[in-house]
Design a protein around this motif. Structure first.
Motif, PDB file in Angstrom:
ATOM      1  N   GLU A   1      54.393  39.165  27.825  1.00 33.96           N
ATOM      2  CA  GLU A   1      55.475  38.500  28.541  1.00 33.96           C
ATOM      3  C   GLU A   1      55.683  37.069  28.068  1.00 33.96           C
ATOM      4  N   THR A   2      54.697  36.513  27.351  1.00 30.04           N
ATOM      5  CA  THR A   2      54.813  35.123  26.905  1.00 30.04           C
ATOM      6  C   THR A   2      55.622  35.007  25.606  1.00 30.04           C
ATOM      7  N   ILE A   3      55.888  36.134  24.946  1.00 31.19           N
ATOM      8  CA  ILE A   3      56.639  36.098  23.692  1.00 31.19           C
ATOM      9  C   ILE A   3      58.112  35.895  23.997  1.00 31.19           C
ATOM     10  N   SER A   4      58.707  34.899  23.334  1.00 28.16           N
ATOM     11  CA  SER A   4      60.126  34.628  23.558  1.00 28.16           C
ATOM     12  C   SER A   4      60.912  34.511  22.264  1.00 28.16           C
ATOM     13  N   GLN A   5      60.220  34.522  21.113  1.00 32.10           N
ATOM     14  CA  GLN A   5      60.899  34.419  19.828  1.00 32.10           C
ATOM     15  C   GLN A   5      60.604  35.659  18.997  1.00 32.10           C
TER      16      GLN A   5
ATOM     17  N   SER B   1      65.726  33.659  19.849  1.00 31.87           N
ATOM     18  CA  SER B   1      65.062  33.514  21.135  1.00 31.87           C
ATOM     19  C   SER B   1      65.842  34.320  22.168  1.00 31.87           C
ATOM     20  N   GLY B   2      65.123  35.070  22.987  1.00 33.42           N
ATOM     21  CA  GLY B   2      65.796  35.883  23.998  1.00 33.42           C
ATOM     22  C   GLY B   2      64.833  36.799  24.712  1.00 33.42           C
ATOM     23  N   GLU B   3      65.351  37.558  25.650  1.00 32.39           N
ATOM     24  CA  GLU B   3      64.543  38.512  26.392  1.00 32.39           C
ATOM     25  C   GLU B   3      64.410  39.797  25.583  1.00 32.39           C
ATOM     26  N   LEU B   4      63.202  40.361  25.556  1.00 30.08           N
ATOM     27  CA  LEU B   4      62.958  41.565  24.781  1.00 30.08           C
ATOM     28  C   LEU B   4      63.846  42.715  25.262  1.00 30.08           C
TER      29      LEU B   4
ATOM     30  N   ASP C   1      57.864  40.317  17.023  1.00 32.76           N
ATOM     31  CA  ASP C   1      57.656  39.003  17.632  1.00 32.76           C
ATOM     32  C   ASP C   1      57.012  38.059  16.626  1.00 32.76           C
TER      33      ASP C   1
END
Length: 923
Positions: free
Chosen positions: A97-101, A133-136, A154
């Motif tokens: 959940e911490t991945i954003s890029q 950058s965005g939501e998976l 990611d």
């Protein structure tokens, strides 16, 4: 027949040992329980070999799962074993959940407008890759179904550097021999890029060679400076600041995301080598970064990316087919999984691979590192050293051919000329061996290479003729392979096969390693066989015939594939010195010891000796093992002279050139006055004079040569720098090791004086300690003591001959003492120095001051030493009341007055029954 058997065994091994990869493709099948219903253009999983797919000619391979399973786009015949696939094969994310890029890899037809809902952090147009950058969930919904999106993954953590200490030694890799024989080969026509943080552009070994591009990091750090010094250090600071290519231009590129620079930046700058002495988190895959660097090398055929293997050799892989296997497969990041880069590990001075340095194989079993180079602190240094050697080869090729040197040729020559170290032959610890810069350069200068190209199923041949006394033939094939798709397994796209055929039509195949996932298999010696994993193949023959045909076959090639072949051989019964040369010193840095080094095809033993006059020889070892190629001189004599060494082998005598045996010169500042500067140094035995150097725009420049052991410079404003060095010279002009370059303003010497201070000696007196930079030009030194506001002479030293002067004042004042020194020069001028003040109390017990004092002003109390007894101080007002009490710590303490009112006070000092009293006025 043998080749067919090996091929069958490989397929069996891939099916068994890598079965988890085969299982992966089942997750991508759109309908597992039915035959393929759609016939026509689409995306399918096909069960076939790569060569079978290439023969069809109408399929584009999007991803290779293993050697028998591929995801393809195009029209698949109904008879083929194939399945429709979903879009899950494009996705490779951790799910955190911490991945954003995320990296999005697209085809060249991708419309950028489709990324509008997302924040584009960076674009890598050369590889059609975008960091967004965005939501998976949104990315999966909008981008995953897009037919022009090839891969989504990611972003890994930021890169980290892999060593921080310079242990620069150019001798184990024979760079010293190039510097001696080809001093003009200095990298002056080349430019190298260092991808990491910014190096210190003001470092005196790197001055005025930085090329500003806008790609630099905002952070400057020592690691980048150290890498730049190993590659390109000028040697202005000392011998340990002299790098491989002292005149190469240097540029810096931020390693923010461990991705290559744009194709345009490399071509516009003319960068042909980029050093990468860093790592990213270990990953057992061919990732976005690996693909990007392979594309970069493929698009820029003269660009060599040099990577350090890493310093995690004691770590164990936590994923992939080598999961849990100790001592192998711990390269730091998928950037080291590239095919077209050169990955460099480390070896110590005698060829041992440090256990902490990362080892291969890659995630799919390929050989990495390909080579090793000297460093005992980390592979960062080794990679930088090899990058510098690559620059010298590129310069030589440019001089010979007028064009850029193909990176595949650089790689082929470096690998082919490497000396075998570590386990015998090819291995996953040291690859093809320890880089030998001298042999590499000689191979290039002698044009010991071929180039060619092949198409699928075709063969190109080359004739190689050898002298009858040739031994140790080595032939290496290298090609720049097209980039694989992200997560391909294996990563090889075009498969070429090398073989040597002698006059009797006997065939010799390359060396291959067993890459089965177990320690015992990965440790096995290499065997001869067909290699379908690596884009580097090597054949060696210890006792070759005189005539060979070198054949390169395109076993599985899409289109045409160009390649390069490097070859070399030795001559039987030869001996050649490598270190020291006539430009070297023993020890190389003037410290503990260095190795004599030689190259030989002789066996047995020899006698090693040295001489200062070529008439009288001192034997160092009468039983030297010639096959080791080195011998350590642990404690060279401190002779500061030129000597020769010789190896006597039976009736043969092999002598070195004259080299020097010396330690660094010790230099200092005599005085640094407003109108003049004195530099001084210790005499060096056998030196007839000394050359003084000052740092110029880029390098040390000669100021003058003198026979004295000092030099007075009347005007320092004419020098562009405050940094100097001095070198002793022997008869004939050969120089000994110089003094390390120093800044004369930072040596602690002002106008003649280092320091002047007092030391109180209990019951003895006060020592006056005067340390001079030099006694040059002094007539006398006068010590004085202040008596009732005037100074009285207590000692005169005429014509001082020492820079360390100590005088004991045996009759100082009881209480406060102030001393000074007057240095009187022969020209009549005086220099007056104050030693400050000290308290000496042997007869009176204490003194409190100031007295009178002002309310709120702290009082100082000085007592004589009461050894281990602690005095107690009491203050009593004029009514007899106790208003203050404290322990006195040491012989000097502070008494506060902030709570006292103006008036007269009495003090009492108690020390184990003794009482000392006095009066104090507070105003």
């Amino acid at each position: 027949m043998r080749g067919i058997i090996i091929g069958v065994l490989l397929i069996i091994w891939w099916s068994a040992g890598f079965s988890q990869k085969t299982e992966n493709w089942k997750a991508f099948i759109a309908s597992k329980n039915q035959a393929r219903e759609v016939i026509g253009d689409g995306v399918f999983m096909v069960e076939a070999t790569k060569s079978e797919l290439l023969e069809k000619g109408n399929l584009k391979i999007l991803r290779t799962i293993d050697q028998l399973h591929h995801i393809v786009k195009g029209t698949v015949p109904a008879a083929d074993k194939s399945w429709l696939v979903n879009d899950e094969w494009k996705l490779n994310v951790s799910g955190s959940e911490t991945i954003s890029q995320f990296y999005v890899v697209t085809s060249s037809t991708f419309n950028l407008d489709r990324l509008d809902p997302f924040d584009i952090v960076r674009s890598y147009e050369s590889t059609n890759t975008y960091l967004i950058s965005g939501e998976l969930e949104t990315i999966e919904r909008l981008l995953l179904p897009d037919p022009d999106v090839i891969h989504i993954t990611d972003k890994v953590a930021s890169p980290t550097v892999e060593s921080r200490v310079i242990d620069l030694n150019l001798n184990p890799n024979r760079v010293n021999k190039i510097h001696h024989n080809y001093p003009q080969l200095d990298g002056a026509s080349e430019i190298i890029s260092i991808q990491e943080n910014r190096f210190n552009e003001e470092d005196i070994d790197l001055l005025n060679r930085n090329v500003v591009t806008g790609l630099e990091s905002e952070t400057t750090d020592n690691h980048a400076t150290e890498m730049a010094t190993i590659i390109a250090g000028k040697g202005n600071s000392f011998i340990t600041g002299k790098g491989v290519a002292q005149d190469v231009a240097i540029t810096s590129s931020d390693f923010f995301d461990a991705m290559p620079d744009s194709d345009a930046s490399y071509s516009d700058l003319g960068v042909n080598t980029q050093n990468h002495s860093y790592g990213i988190p270990r990953e057992s895959e061919y990732g976005v970064e690996a693909r990007a660097f392979d594309i970069s090398a493929f698009n820029n055929r003269s660009l060599l990316h040099v990577f350090s293997s890493g310093n995690e050799g004691l770590e164990v892989s936590s994923d992939g087919v080598y999961q849990g296997i100790e001592g192998f497969a711990n390269l730091t990041g998928n950037i080291k999984m590239t095919k077209n880069s050169l990955v460099v590990g480390s070896t110590d001075t005698v060829g041992n691979a440090p256990s902490f340095v990362s080892k291969g194989p890659t995630y799919d079993g390929r050989v990495k590192p390909e080579v090793v180079a000297y460093s005992v602190v980390g592979s960062s240094n080794s990679a930088a050293l090899v990058s510098g050697i690559a620059v010298l080869l590129q310069q030589q090729y440019r001089e010979d051919n007028g064009t850029d040197m193909p990176s595949a040729l650089v790689k082929a020559i470096l690998i082919n000329s490497a000396d075998d170290v570590g386990p015998s032959g090819l291995d996953f610890l040291t690859g093809y061996g320890n880089v030998n810069a001298w042999r590499s350069l000689e191979s290039l200068r002698n044009v010991q290479y071929f180039e060619g190209s092949v198409t699928n199923g075709n063969t190109e041949s080359f004739n190689l003729n050898l002298p009858v006394d040739a031994v140790n033939l080595k032939v290496t094939l290298v090609w720049t392979d097209p980039a694989a798709n992200v997560n391909d397994f294996p990563a090889l796209v075009n498969d070429l096969d090398l073989r040597l055929i002698d006059g009797g039509l006997a065939t010799t195949l390359p060396w291959v390693l067993d890459h089965s996932p177990s320690v015992s298999d990965l440790s096995k010696p290499a065997v001869r066989g067909i290699d379908d994993l690596n884009n580097v193949e090597q054949v060696t023959i210890s006792n070759p015939d005189t005539d060979y045909t070198i054949e390169v076959k395109g076993s599985a090639v899409a289109g045409s594939q160009d390649f390069y072949i490097a070859w070399q051989y030795d001559i039987a019964d030869t001996f050649e010195w490598d270190y020291p040369t006539g430009s070297d010193n023993m020890p190389y840095n003037g410290e503990t010891g260095s190795y004599f080094r030689w190259s030989t095809t002789k066996t047995g033993t020899g006698e090693l000796a040295y001489s200062e006059d070529e008439a009288n020889w001192i034997v160092l070892d009468s039983n030297v093992d010639l096959t080791k190629g080195l011998w350590r001189w642990n404690n060279p004599p401190q002779i500061s002279n030129a000597v020769k060494a010789r190896m006597t082998i039976g009736a043969e005598i092999h002598e070195t050139d004259f080299f020097t045996v010396s330690e660094p010169l010790s230099a200092s500042v005599g005085f640094n006055c407003a109108d003049s500067l004195m530099l001084r140094w210790n005499p060096s035995p056998n030196a007839i004079n000394y050359t003084v150097f000052s740092l110029g725009v880029e390098e040390l420049e000669m100021v003058t040569t003198v026979s004295d052991t000092f030099l007075v410079l009347p005007d320092t404003s004419v020098f562009s720098s405050r940094k100097f060095s001095i070198q002793p010279n022997l008869p004939g002009g050969k120089g000994l090791l110089p003094a390390p370059t120093f800044d004369y303003t930072l040596q602690g010497v002002d106008c003649y004086v280092f320091s002047f201070f007092q030391t109180v000696a209990l019951d003895t007196g006060i020592y006056l300690n005067l340390r001079l930079g030099t006694s040059y030009g002094m007539e006398e030194v006068i010590f004085e003591r202040n008596e009732l506001d005037s100074f009285t002479t207590i000692e005169t030293i005429s014509s001082p001959d020492s820079e360390e002067i100590t005088f004991l004042d045996v009759d100082p004042n009881q209480g406060y003492n102030e001393h000074r020194a007057i240095i009187r020069f022969e020209n009549g001028e005086d220099l007056i120095l104050s030693a400050g003040s000290a308290y000496y109390m042997t007869e009176i017990p204490l003194r409190i001051f100031p007295n009178p004092a002002t309310v709120g002003e702290s009082l100082s109390i000085i007592t004589r030493s009461f050894e281990d007894r602690t005095p107690i101080l009491e203050l009593i007002d004029d009514r007899g009341a106790l208003v203050h009490k404290q322990e006195i710590q040491g012989t000097q303490d502070i008494v506060p007055t902030v709570r006292l009112k103006p008036g007269v006070y009495f003090y009492r000092l108690y020390v184990d029954g003794e009482v000392f009293t006095g009066r104090l006025l507070i105003r």
